[in-house]
Motif scaffolding. Sequence first.
Motif, PDB file in Angstrom:
ATOM      1  N   TRP A  23    -106.822  18.467  27.936  1.00  0.00           N
ATOM      2  CA  TRP A  23    -105.533  17.838  27.924  1.00  0.00           C
ATOM      3  C   TRP A  23    -105.859  16.326  27.318  1.00  0.00           C
ATOM      4  O   TRP A  23    -106.731  16.139  26.739  1.00  0.00           O
ATOM      5  N   ILE A  24    -104.449  15.718  27.170  1.00  0.00           N
ATOM      6  CA  ILE A  24    -104.464  14.553  26.600  1.00  0.00           C
ATOM      7  C   ILE A  24    -103.999  13.502  27.332  1.00  0.00           C
ATOM      8  O   ILE A  24    -103.263  13.735  28.463  1.00  0.00           O
ATOM      9  N   SER A  25    -104.691  12.296  27.309  1.00  0.00           N
ATOM     10  CA  SER A  25    -104.538  11.161  28.456  1.00  0.00           C
ATOM     11  C   SER A  25    -103.781   9.994  27.518  1.00  0.00           C
ATOM     12  O   SER A  25    -104.196  10.153  26.415  1.00  0.00           O
ATOM     13  N   TYR A  26    -102.788   9.376  28.013  1.00  0.00           N
ATOM     14  CA  TYR A  26    -101.983   8.397  27.173  1.00  0.00           C
ATOM     15  C   TYR A  26    -102.179   7.089  27.742  1.00  0.00           C
ATOM     16  O   TYR A  26    -102.230   6.702  29.113  1.00  0.00           O
ATOM     17  N   LYS A  27    -102.473   6.076  26.968  1.00  0.00           N
ATOM     18  CA  LYS A  27    -102.525   4.607  27.312  1.00  0.00           C
ATOM     19  C   LYS A  27    -101.430   3.766  26.653  1.00  0.00           C
ATOM     20  O   LYS A  27    -101.513   3.902  25.453  1.00  0.00           O
ATOM     21  N   VAL A  28    -101.023   2.929  27.252  1.00  0.00           N
ATOM     22  CA  VAL A  28    -100.227   1.612  26.687  1.00  0.00           C
ATOM     23  C   VAL A  28    -100.932   0.444  26.695  1.00  0.00           C
ATOM     24  O   VAL A  28    -100.876  -0.125  28.133  1.00  0.00           O
ATOM     25  N   GLU A  29    -100.969  -0.316  25.791  1.00  0.00           N
ATOM     26  CA  GLU A  29    -101.548  -1.648  26.105  1.00  0.00           C
ATOM     27  C   GLU A  29    -100.569  -2.736  25.236  1.00  0.00           C
ATOM     28  O   GLU A  29    -100.106  -2.609  24.208  1.00  0.00           O
ATOM     29  N   HIS A  30    -100.665  -3.708  25.925  1.00  0.00           N
ATOM     30  CA  HIS A  30     -99.898  -4.971  25.247  1.00  0.00           C
ATOM     31  C   HIS A  30    -100.798  -6.326  25.391  1.00  0.00           C
ATOM     32  O   HIS A  30    -101.215  -6.503  26.149  1.00  0.00           O
ATOM     33  N   GLY A  31    -101.174  -6.834  24.364  1.00  0.00           N
ATOM     34  CA  GLY A  31    -102.123  -8.045  24.450  1.00  0.00           C
ATOM     35  C   GLY A  31    -103.309  -7.867  24.783  1.00  0.00           C
ATOM     36  O   GLY A  31    -104.030  -8.456  25.614  1.00  0.00           O
ATOM     37  N   GLY A  32    -103.929  -6.400  24.654  1.00  0.00           N
ATOM     38  CA  GLY A  32    -105.347  -5.943  25.002  1.00  0.00           C
ATOM     39  C   GLY A  32    -105.239  -5.538  26.323  1.00  0.00           C
ATOM     40  O   GLY A  32    -106.375  -5.055  26.812  1.00  0.00           O
ATOM     41  N   LYS A  33    -104.240  -5.458  27.280  1.00  0.00           N
ATOM     42  CA  LYS A  33    -104.287  -5.152  28.698  1.00  0.00           C
ATOM     43  C   LYS A  33    -103.221  -3.929  28.896  1.00  0.00           C
ATOM     44  O   LYS A  33    -102.234  -3.876  28.218  1.00  0.00           O
ATOM     45  N   GLY A  34    -103.819  -2.994  29.535  1.00  0.00           N
ATOM     46  CA  GLY A  34    -103.024  -2.026  29.924  1.00  0.00           C
ATOM     47  C   GLY A  34    -104.056  -0.896  30.635  1.00  0.00           C
ATOM     48  O   GLY A  34    -104.892  -1.013  30.685  1.00  0.00           O
ATOM     49  N   ASP A  35    -103.455   0.235  31.080  1.00  0.00           N
ATOM     50  CA  ASP A  35    -104.050   1.331  31.748  1.00  0.00           C
ATOM     51  C   ASP A  35    -103.335   2.630  30.984  1.00  0.00           C
ATOM     52  O   ASP A  35    -102.652   2.863  30.728  1.00  0.00           O
ATOM     53  N   PHE A  36    -104.415   3.594  31.549  1.00  0.00           N
ATOM     54  CA  PHE A  36    -103.949   5.053  31.231  1.00  0.00           C
ATOM     55  C   PHE A  36    -102.628   5.280  32.391  1.00  0.00           C
ATOM     56  O   PHE A  36    -102.746   4.989  33.415  1.00  0.00           O
ATOM     57  N   ILE A  37    -101.513   5.781  31.674  1.00  0.00           N
ATOM     58  CA  ILE A  37    -100.409   5.951  32.467  1.00  0.00           C
ATOM     59  C   ILE A  37    -100.094   7.481  32.997  1.00  0.00           C
ATOM     60  O   ILE A  37     -99.300   7.787  33.933  1.00  0.00           O
ATOM     61  N   ILE A  38    -100.630   8.488  32.101  1.00  0.00           N
ATOM     62  CA  ILE A  38    -100.485   9.676  32.582  1.00  0.00           C
ATOM     63  C   ILE A  38    -101.625  10.761  31.692  1.00  0.00           C
ATOM     64  O   ILE A  38    -101.916  10.345  30.379  1.00  0.00           O
ATOM     65  N   ALA A  39    -101.732  11.914  32.287  1.00  0.00           N
ATOM     66  CA  ALA A  39    -102.649  12.558  31.528  1.00  0.00           C
ATOM     67  C   ALA A  39    -101.582  14.383  31.268  1.00  0.00           C
ATOM     68  O   ALA A  39    -100.948  14.462  32.356  1.00  0.00           O
ATOM     69  N   VAL A  40    -101.712  14.586  30.380  1.00  0.00           N
ATOM     70  CA  VAL A  40    -100.517  15.794  29.979  1.00  0.00           C
ATOM     71  C   VAL A  40    -101.130  16.992  29.292  1.00  0.00           C
ATOM     72  O   VAL A  40    -102.312  16.959  28.827  1.00  0.00           O
ATOM     73  N   VAL A  41    -100.745  18.186  29.678  1.00  0.00           N
ATOM     74  CA  VAL A  41    -101.302  19.365  28.971  1.00  0.00           C
ATOM     75  C   VAL A  41    -100.156  19.770  27.851  1.00  0.00           C
ATOM     76  O   VAL A  41     -99.130  19.043  27.826  1.00  0.00           O
ATOM     77  N   ASN A  42    -100.576  20.635  27.181  1.00  0.00           N
ATOM     78  CA  ASN A  42     -99.852  21.415  26.115  1.00  0.00           C
ATOM     79  C   ASN A  42     -98.303  21.478  26.584  1.00  0.00           C
ATOM     80  O   ASN A  42     -98.102  22.199  27.669  1.00  0.00           O
TER      81      ASN A  42
END
Length: 513
Positions: A59-78
């Motif tokens: 799978w692929i995990s997505y992370k969104v950061e602003h100013g060096g701060k952020g968390d993984f928000i979701i893991a998705v499959v194909n």
Amino acid sequence: MRLQSVTRVLVSLLLLAGAALITSRAQAQGVRLLSPADGDTVRGAVKIQATKPNPRSGWISYKVEHGGKGDFIIAVVNPFIYRWDTRARDENGKDVYRDGQYTITATALSPQGKKVGEATATVTVKNAISAAARAESVRLNLNYKRHQQVRYQAVGSWEIKPAPDEEEPDDVYELAKDVNGAMVANWREKVMSPTIASGHAVLHIIVGSSGEQMGTEEEVTSLPSAGKVLTYVALRDGVKRLKHEVESCGQPAGPGFEYAELYLQLPDRPLRVGDTWTSQMRILPVPQKDTEIKVVRAKHRVEGFEWMGGHKCLRIRSQFKVDKEKLSLNLRPKTTAGESSVFGGEPGAPPGEADMMGMEAPPMEMGPPGGMGMLGEMGMGMEGAGQAAEELETSYVGDRITYFAYDLNRPVKIIDTITHSVEVERAAAGGMGMEGGMMEGEMMPMEGEMMPGFEEMMPPPEAPGMEMPPGEPGAAMGPGGFPGGGMGMQTMKPATPMKIKIHVKLEISEVGL
């Protein structure tokens, strides 16, 4: 010559092996962000999609950061797609993602959770309209054109949580399992008469599939207005009301469609960023089918100019507070017996149109023997009896964001966030129970009465050798001389009410934005 030929073959083989190794490593690291592209400017809902070697594995995990701060928000499959809402808000109505620069990271993982590669892209969130592209001030009003049709959808939810000072939070969580819920409603506005010099338009509100669900195992039940066609008057100042509030015989015309009425009253002057005003606003305290529209005084502030669905909008924040108001709230587990489900389908149309939805009202059914009447009336712990909303006292605060498209002369999105503070009797969380072997649903004997058959079983109090059990000082003596009026009956202290918070979210959007 032969030695040179052999040398060439060996070199070729080594080059091929090296190329294969490099290709293998490149494929292992072959994670790419397909959208958005690095350097893009984005707004609203953003499609994030990446690709990886062996897409059917891991799978692929997505992370969104602003100013060096952020968390993984979701893991998705194909096919590895995630819709990033750059206008998301927390439970207090505050923006989660403000305008600015963000880094999106896509990390590919194997089925065992081992990192096999990643890719990043830097984008700029810009929901606000630049000063050069907006007007200095805007006058807002509702204005409808002839034959105009607009579709809307409302999506709401209510969630119960313990108040910070609740002593037994587990009781609240048990109640929440049966009472937390969600709703959705679809409808269409059709202009029958455009906005004219008199300052109003006539609309048909054509209600389609609309229902709610409570608890984890309840079926979706229809809202009262599902399948109806209602005639409304829309005033320039943003207010909508039923055209025929009373029938010809002088009787009320019946309830309208609440979600078409949730608008704020607009001022009769141009507005610019930072302007404020106070006016009436219609709200739905909890989007359950038993609750009604309330009119509150709210303070409004123009926060800025924003894009919404390709339209230039004024973003207006409205805030209000209500103390100790009586509301009908359904905070009991519900039965679905006799309730009809109308989820799905398209909005209907006025009589005579081909797409009119013919929906019948759900049938009324009698409760079980010993019940308290027809389905929907208040039951007294009787299994299978319907539960109606009960009137409770609540204090609540609310926050609304309205996106008013001044090129369309109407709101295109409304987001309500409301938090209630309520005290609920613990008996309301379930059936009545008591010591002494009483079954759920059985009626408690009145003080001084004997349980059925008990009087025949017991000898008279003057029987020889019969000793009276000691009672508590001041305890009432019932038949047979027993304190409290019956065997197994004990004086019980009233339970402390549960202190709960009800968090309400409601979003109304123009469909197609």
